[in-house]
Design a protein around this motif. Sequence first.
Motif, short mmCIF file in Angstrom:
data_model
loop_
_atom_site.label_atom_id
_atom_site.label_comp_id
_atom_site.label_asym_id
_atom_site.label_seq_id
_atom_site.Cartn_x
_atom_site.Cartn_y
_atom_site.Cartn_z
N MET A 214 0.85 -1.19 0.00
CA MET A 214 0.00 0.00 0.00
C MET A 214 0.88 1.24 0.00
N PRO A 215 0.63 2.20 -0.87
CA PRO A 215 1.47 3.40 -0.93
C PRO A 215 1.20 4.33 0.25
N LEU A 216 1.81 5.52 0.21
CA LEU A 216 1.62 6.50 1.28
C LEU A 216 0.15 6.86 1.42
N ASP A 217 -0.24 7.22 2.66
CA ASP A 217 -1.63 7.62 2.91
C ASP A 217 -1.99 8.90 2.17
N SER A 218 -1.01 9.78 2.00
CA SER A 218 -1.24 11.02 1.27
C SER A 218 0.03 11.39 0.52
N TYR A 219 -0.14 12.11 -0.57
CA TYR A 219 1.01 12.56 -1.34
C TYR A 219 0.61 13.84 -2.06
N GLY A 220 1.53 14.80 -2.05
CA GLY A 220 1.22 16.05 -2.73
C GLY A 220 2.42 16.98 -2.75
N VAL A 221 2.16 18.24 -3.03
CA VAL A 221 3.21 19.24 -3.11
C VAL A 221 2.76 20.50 -2.37
#
Length: 218
Positions: free
Chosen positions: A1-8
């Motif tokens: 499972m990837p990160l719970d959140s991802y952004g910039v």
Amino acid sequence: MPLDSYGVLAGTLHRHFRDRPETTGHRLHVCLEVDAPAGRHRCSVGLDGAGGEGAGVRWKTLRLAASVLDPVPAMGPGYHELSPYSGSGALDHLRHPALADRPARLPAWLRNLRDRLSPPHPWVPGSGSGAAAALEALLVPGREVLVFGAASERGPGMHDVHRNQGDPYGSRWWPDNGTWQDGAVLTRRPDGWYDAFLSAFAPQADRTDADGHPVGEG
């Protein structure tokens, strides 16, 4: 499972400082304070592996045109969630055309010509303090910055500002592996180009599958 959140996070750099292990008991971090519409954000860039200063880290610095980061430069100040796929603005150290190492499957003469016209930017292995110095060289207070990673759960800010794939099977970070969710710090130059700092920990693989796991593992 990837990160719970991802952004910039896009904003203006207020200042930066080192979170020193000898005074905090934590691993080495370079901390950025970034001003954005929601307030001042603390962005923590971890530069030591789980074993501390001697565990090994790799980094590279690049100069990138704003166009290769589309659509992020036009999003404006603030935090923006990014979908983990190509074209969303998300970064992938191993797949993004402007970041990935270039394949060597070319005749030697053509590869040499390409490298003269556009020099390669290999990963530099070293210590956390060496990586910190390379990052700090790009940080200018008052300059616009882009910080890619995961939104902090402990207040406005960012963490996981490093490669987030390729961790080996059995490590505590294996479940977080995923593609198109890598961290980076970019600062906008007066000429409109961006200086970029990317980092990865020594155990993280340079080849991963569609789930971000090391090829041939797990």
